[in-house]
Design an enzyme around this catalytic site. Structure first.
Site, PDB file in Angstrom:
ATOM      1  N   GLU A 209       0.819  -1.208   0.000  1.00  0.00           N
ATOM      2  CA  GLU A 209       0.000   0.000   0.000  1.00  0.00           C
ATOM      3  C   GLU A 209       0.854   1.261   0.000  1.00  0.00           C
ATOM      4  O   GLU A 209       0.519   2.249  -0.668  1.00  0.00           O
ATOM      5  CB  GLU A 209      -0.951   0.008   1.210  1.00  0.00           C
ATOM      6  CG  GLU A 209      -2.059  -1.033   1.136  1.00  0.00           C
ATOM      7  CD  GLU A 209      -3.009  -0.824  -0.032  1.00  0.00           C
ATOM      8  OE1 GLU A 209      -3.004   0.276  -0.624  1.00  0.00           O
ATOM      9  OE2 GLU A 209      -3.755  -1.755  -0.367  1.00  0.00           O
TER      10      GLU A 209
ATOM     11  N   ASP B  12      -9.289   5.697  -0.808  1.00  0.00           N
ATOM     12  CA  ASP B  12      -8.224   6.272  -1.632  1.00  0.00           C
ATOM     13  C   ASP B  12      -8.855   6.873  -2.875  1.00  0.00           C
ATOM     14  O   ASP B  12     -10.077   7.072  -2.932  1.00  0.00           O
ATOM     15  CB  ASP B  12      -7.192   5.202  -1.989  1.00  0.00           C
ATOM     16  CG  ASP B  12      -7.757   4.133  -2.911  1.00  0.00           C
ATOM     17  OD1 ASP B  12      -9.005   4.044  -3.058  1.00  0.00           O
ATOM     18  OD2 ASP B  12      -6.961   3.372  -3.501  1.00  0.00           O
TER      19      ASP B  12
ATOM     20  N   TYR C  74       9.299  10.011  -3.793  1.00  0.00           N
ATOM     21  CA  TYR C  74       8.721  10.307  -2.469  1.00  0.00           C
ATOM     22  C   TYR C  74       9.423   9.467  -1.398  1.00  0.00           C
ATOM     23  O   TYR C  74       8.822   8.651  -0.710  1.00  0.00           O
ATOM     24  CB  TYR C  74       7.212  10.041  -2.464  1.00  0.00           C
ATOM     25  CG  TYR C  74       6.442  10.883  -3.464  1.00  0.00           C
ATOM     26  CD1 TYR C  74       6.046  12.176  -3.149  1.00  0.00           C
ATOM     27  CD2 TYR C  74       6.129  10.382  -4.724  1.00  0.00           C
ATOM     28  CE1 TYR C  74       5.349  12.960  -4.058  1.00  0.00           C
ATOM     29  CE2 TYR C  74       5.430  11.165  -5.654  1.00  0.00           C
ATOM     30  CZ  TYR C  74       5.057  12.447  -5.304  1.00  0.00           C
ATOM     31  OH  TYR C  74       4.372  13.218  -6.206  1.00  0.00           O
TER      32      TYR C  74
ATOM     33  N   TYR D 294      -6.200   5.920   5.127  1.00  0.00           N
ATOM     34  CA  TYR D 294      -6.416   4.937   4.069  1.00  0.00           C
ATOM     35  C   TYR D 294      -5.626   3.657   4.326  1.00  0.00           C
ATOM     36  O   TYR D 294      -6.179   2.550   4.299  1.00  0.00           O
ATOM     37  CB  TYR D 294      -6.037   5.487   2.691  1.00  0.00           C
ATOM     38  CG  TYR D 294      -5.902   4.360   1.684  1.00  0.00           C
ATOM     39  CD1 TYR D 294      -7.034   3.682   1.230  1.00  0.00           C
ATOM     40  CD2 TYR D 294      -4.656   3.915   1.263  1.00  0.00           C
ATOM     41  CE1 TYR D 294      -6.916   2.612   0.361  1.00  0.00           C
ATOM     42  CE2 TYR D 294      -4.537   2.850   0.402  1.00  0.00           C
ATOM     43  CZ  TYR D 294      -5.670   2.197  -0.048  1.00  0.00           C
ATOM     44  OH  TYR D 294      -5.560   1.117  -0.878  1.00  0.00           O
TER      45      TYR D 294
ATOM     46  N   LEU E  14      10.953   4.908  -7.253  1.00  0.00           N
ATOM     47  CA  LEU E  14       9.574   5.053  -6.779  1.00  0.00           C
ATOM     48  C   LEU E  14       9.288   6.485  -6.337  1.00  0.00           C
ATOM     49  O   LEU E  14       8.130   6.898  -6.285  1.00  0.00           O
ATOM     50  CB  LEU E  14       9.290   4.092  -5.612  1.00  0.00           C
ATOM     51  CG  LEU E  14       9.134   2.614  -5.977  1.00  0.00           C
ATOM     52  CD1 LEU E  14       8.981   1.763  -4.719  1.00  0.00           C
ATOM     53  CD2 LEU E  14       7.931   2.409  -6.893  1.00  0.00           C
TER      54      LEU E  14
ATOM     55  N   GLN F 285       0.797   6.974  -5.320  1.00  0.00           N
ATOM     56  CA  GLN F 285       1.346   7.741  -6.449  1.00  0.00           C
ATOM     57  C   GLN F 285       2.009   6.868  -7.515  1.00  0.00           C
ATOM     58  O   GLN F 285       2.728   7.383  -8.378  1.00  0.00           O
ATOM     59  CB  GLN F 285       2.374   8.778  -5.952  1.00  0.00           C
ATOM     60  CG  GLN F 285       1.899   9.671  -4.837  1.00  0.00           C
ATOM     61  CD  GLN F 285       0.824  10.635  -5.248  1.00  0.00           C
ATOM     62  OE1 GLN F 285       0.753  11.043  -6.391  1.00  0.00           O
ATOM     63  NE2 GLN F 285      -0.051  11.011  -4.324  1.00  0.00           N
ATOM     64  N   THR F 286       1.808   5.538  -7.482  1.00  0.00           N
ATOM     65  CA  THR F 286       2.519   4.646  -8.402  1.00  0.00           C
ATOM     66  C   THR F 286       1.572   3.574  -8.935  1.00  0.00           C
ATOM     67  O   THR F 286       0.756   3.041  -8.194  1.00  0.00           O
ATOM     68  CB  THR F 286       3.710   3.976  -7.690  1.00  0.00           C
ATOM     69  OG1 THR F 286       4.477   4.974  -6.996  1.00  0.00           O
ATOM     70  CG2 THR F 286       4.618   3.280  -8.683  1.00  0.00           C
TER      71      THR F 286
END
Length: 373
Positions: A42, A143, A87, A125, A85, A47-48
């Site tokens: 998760e 989400d 962040y 979330y 990835l 964002q991916t």
């Protein structure tokens, strides 16, 4: 917002879960209900895209198969595993949460949504996803998919960019989520949002829940979810200094309060700031000002020249960076006493955890043609 009867709720659950049982995605983190696996997946999926995450997840699990392995991992190894990835605060927070689990929970996962949110980096979330999938708690996992799906199903007109809207959705979903299969229900909503009810080019005609989709029935799908317009990212301009020494290239570690915190990049100079301090600078004068600033900050003298390469553009959530490559070859090994970085030998460049921006910079530099200033 349309409220469903108990009968309609029961029909929706049956329809959705029957579809999910026959069509659920075969994903590596769905092979069991282990909270560690759910958690890692998760966090990666924020964002991916799923297709991107799968190989990362598989490699990550081989390197860090347990909470203990994650908690004890050297930071450079952890960042390297996360490379690409973006962040990076996510993986740093994961390690802090793993350490928290060992120190405060004796390595045992808390099972309620409220307790899970006490762990570093776990928001409502992710807590809802872990609580429902791993521990069978009837908790919504709201989400982007859930916002989109339920805003259409129920014609919820609340603006999803506002923090208080999450509570509206959670209250609505809590009435619908089944007590006996909450994890499957939440994952079914994820799969529905990734297949028939996508953000672009949805296929509501063939959706298994089209008869429950009030926005589709009313011809209003394009209106949901409601969101206010995002602000345009602010443009920022930088020089990236490619400084080659007899032993390798200079890399600087970003400060903990900056974008790309604690990651390694070519040294950057904010050219906008240089022009703020002296608005009369011409473009040619800016490079001299950059040399002087770098010398003042680091006591390293570099005779910079422009690199014949395209400007590298990179967009963050609120900023868009435009980075111009400049270079210098330092004849002597510099004194790094006043420089927050290190010299990296060429043969070790591949072992560094680079953010996407640095990868772009290096690619542009490799394709360069030097032109004299």
């Amino acid at each position: 917002m349309i409220k469903w009867s108990d009968k309609k709720i029961k029909e929706f659950r049956v329809t959705l879960l029957n579809w999910y049982d026959a069509n659920c995605r075969d994903l590596p983190w769905r092979q069991d209900h282990e909270p560690y696996h759910i958690w890692v997946s998760e966090i990666m999926l924020q964002q991916t895209q799923v297709a991107t995450v799968i190989p990362y997840y598989q490699r990550f699990m081989k390197q860090f198969p347990t909470i203990e392995a994650l908690a004890q991992a050297p930071e450079d190894q952890l960042l390297k595993a996360w490379e690409g990835l973006g962040y990076y605060s996510r993986v740093r927070n994961m390690q802090r949460a793993a350490q928290q689990l060992l120190a405060d929970y004796d390595g045992q996962w808390p099972q309620t949504k409220a307790e899970l949110q006490e762990l570093v980096g776990i928001g409502p979330y992710t807590a809802g996803a872990i609580a429902s999938i791993a521990f069978n708690q009837p908790e919504p996992a709201v989400d982007g998919n859930a916002f989109r799906v339920f805003s259409q199903l129920l014609e919820i007109e609340a603006d999803i960019t506002k923090p208080q809207t999450r509570g509206i959705f959670e209250e609505a979903i809590r009435r619908i989520i089944p007590a006996d299969r909450p994890g499957d229900f939440n994952q079914a909503i994820m799969d529905l949002g990734a297949s028939f009810m996508t953000a672009k080019n949805p296929d509501n005609v063939h959706s298994p829940v089209r008869e429950f989709n009030q926005a589709y029935i009313d011809g209003r799908v394009a209106e949901f979810p409601v969101r206010s317009k995002r602000l345009k990212p602010v443009d920022k301009h930088y020089f990236a200094l490619v400084l080659q020494t007899p032993k390798g290239y200079l890399f600087q570690q970003r400060a903990s309060n900056e974008l790309l915190a604690k990651l390694w990049l070519f040294p950057l100079i904010d050219t906008d700031q240089l022009k703020v301090e002296n608005p009369d600078l011409t473009d040619d004068m800016v490079i001299e000002a950059a040399e002087n600033k770098f010398l003042a900050d680091t006591e390293i003298k570099a005779d910079l020249q422009f690199v014949d390469a395209p400007i590298v553009n990179h967009t963050f959530t609120h900023q868009k960076w435009h980075v111009t490559l400049v270079s210098a070859e330092l004849q002597n090994q510099p004194d790094l006493s006043h420089f927050a970085g290190q010299v990296v030998p060429v043969e070790k460049l591949a072992t560094m955890a680079w953010p996407t921006l640095q990868k772009k910079l290096w690619t542009a530099y490799e394709k360069r043609q030097i032109k004299l200033f």
